[in-house]
Design a protein around this motif. Structure first.
Motif, mmCIF file in Angstrom:
data_model
loop_
_atom_site.group_PDB
_atom_site.id
_atom_site.type_symbol
_atom_site.label_atom_id
_atom_site.label_comp_id
_atom_site.label_asym_id
_atom_site.label_seq_id
_atom_site.Cartn_x
_atom_site.Cartn_y
_atom_site.Cartn_z
ATOM 1 N N TYR A 1 0.809 -1.217 0.000
ATOM 2 C CA TYR A 1 0.000 0.000 0.000
ATOM 3 C C TYR A 1 0.848 1.276 0.000
ATOM 4 O O TYR A 1 0.598 2.177 -0.808
ATOM 5 C CB TYR A 1 -0.977 -0.005 1.170
ATOM 6 N N PRO A 2 1.874 1.409 0.875
ATOM 7 C CA PRO A 2 2.693 2.631 0.790
ATOM 8 C C PRO A 2 3.457 2.749 -0.532
ATOM 9 O O PRO A 2 3.629 3.852 -1.056
ATOM 10 C CB PRO A 2 3.677 2.507 1.953
ATOM 11 N N ILE A 3 3.889 1.634 -1.099
ATOM 12 C CA ILE A 3 4.587 1.661 -2.377
ATOM 13 C C ILE A 3 3.620 2.042 -3.494
ATOM 14 O O ILE A 3 3.968 2.798 -4.406
ATOM 15 C CB ILE A 3 5.270 0.308 -2.637
ATOM 16 N N PHE A 4 2.386 1.545 -3.419
ATOM 17 C CA PHE A 4 1.340 1.899 -4.372
ATOM 18 C C PHE A 4 1.092 3.404 -4.355
ATOM 19 O O PHE A 4 1.016 4.052 -5.407
ATOM 20 C CB PHE A 4 0.061 1.135 -4.021
ATOM 21 N N LYS A 5 0.982 3.977 -3.169
ATOM 22 C CA LYS A 5 0.755 5.413 -3.042
ATOM 23 C C LYS A 5 1.930 6.216 -3.591
ATOM 24 O O LYS A 5 1.755 7.267 -4.214
ATOM 25 C CB LYS A 5 0.521 5.784 -1.582
ATOM 26 N N LEU A 6 3.142 5.711 -3.375
ATOM 27 C CA LEU A 6 4.330 6.420 -3.836
ATOM 28 C C LEU A 6 4.442 6.398 -5.362
ATOM 29 O O LEU A 6 4.806 7.401 -5.982
ATOM 30 C CB LEU A 6 5.568 5.808 -3.197
ATOM 31 N N ILE A 7 4.115 5.280 -5.976
ATOM 32 C CA ILE A 7 4.146 5.197 -7.439
ATOM 33 C C ILE A 7 3.064 6.086 -8.043
ATOM 34 O O ILE A 7 3.279 6.746 -9.062
ATOM 35 C CB ILE A 7 4.007 3.739 -7.895
ATOM 36 N N TYR A 8 1.914 6.120 -7.412
ATOM 37 C CA TYR A 8 0.832 6.996 -7.862
ATOM 38 C C TYR A 8 1.271 8.455 -7.777
ATOM 39 O O TYR A 8 0.974 9.266 -8.664
ATOM 40 C CB TYR A 8 -0.405 6.733 -7.009
ATOM 41 N N SER A 9 2.001 8.810 -6.718
ATOM 42 C CA SER A 9 2.503 10.167 -6.551
ATOM 43 C C SER A 9 3.557 10.510 -7.604
ATOM 44 O O SER A 9 3.590 11.626 -8.127
ATOM 45 C CB SER A 9 3.096 10.333 -5.155
ATOM 46 N N ALA A 10 4.431 9.556 -7.918
ATOM 47 C CA ALA A 10 5.451 9.792 -8.941
ATOM 48 C C ALA A 10 4.803 10.009 -10.309
ATOM 49 O O ALA A 10 5.256 10.856 -11.095
ATOM 50 C CB ALA A 10 6.422 8.617 -8.994
ATOM 51 N N ALA A 11 3.741 9.278 -10.605
ATOM 52 C CA ALA A 11 3.033 9.458 -11.872
ATOM 53 C C ALA A 11 2.335 10.818 -11.913
ATOM 54 O O ALA A 11 2.296 11.479 -12.959
ATOM 55 C CB ALA A 11 2.027 8.340 -12.084
ATOM 56 N N ALA A 12 1.801 11.252 -10.791
ATOM 57 C CA ALA A 12 1.176 12.572 -10.725
ATOM 58 C C ALA A 12 2.220 13.668 -10.914
ATOM 59 O O ALA A 12 1.958 14.680 -11.583
ATOM 60 C CB ALA A 12 0.456 12.746 -9.396
#
Length: 155
Positions: free
Chosen positions: A51-62
């Protein structure tokens, strides 16, 4: 010298409450994959670290879409790094007035996302230096030895 376009964007998350070893188990599965494939893999993995890695990848894409205007279908995970953070130390009270130390490890995760649709420009001076370089011919005349002791040349 030609100007290079910026094709990489990163996101950083610090002091995540998990050990770096458990985060690396997830990170090794997603390194080098596309953005959409990475999100699917992380959603289906049963680990708490996803979950934290998912959020971080989503943030990098944003960050990539905001800073470079890139599309999410063109993004790949180019570099991922997990480092150990500080260890949170607490004391738990035990019997007869004693205490027992509790150590909670943390980690820092940084993810670099690269847009493959943007063409990279290559420095002409670097290409000229590469042509003059003799590194590529250094190992041309090597002699190899096999396990029985016989010597043979490279073909």
């Amino acid at each position: 010298m030609l100007k290079k376009k910026k094709t990489e964007v990163y996101a950083l998350s610090q002091h995540i409450s998990m050990s770096a070893h458990k985060a690396r188990r997830i990170i090794d599965q997603i390194r080098g994959r596309s953005y959409e494939e990475t999100l699917m893999v992380l959603e289906l993995m049963p680990y708490r670290a996803c979950y934290p890695i998912f959020k971080l990848i989503y943030s990098a894409a944003a960050n990539a879409s905001y800073n470079m205007g890139s599309n999410e279908t063109n993004l790949i995970i180019s570099k991922v790094e997990v480092n150990e953070g500080t260890t949170v130390k607490k004391l738990k009270p035990r019997a007869r007035g004693r205490s027992y130390p509790i150590k909670r490890p943390t980690c820092h995760i940084s993810i670099v996302v690269k847009d493959i649709s943007l063409g990279e420009y290559i420095d002409r001076d670097y290409l000229a230096w590469l042509k003059k370089s003799r590194w590529k011919n250094k190992y041309k005349d090597m002699i190899y030895m096999d396990s029985s002791g016989g010597v043979w040349d490279k073909k």
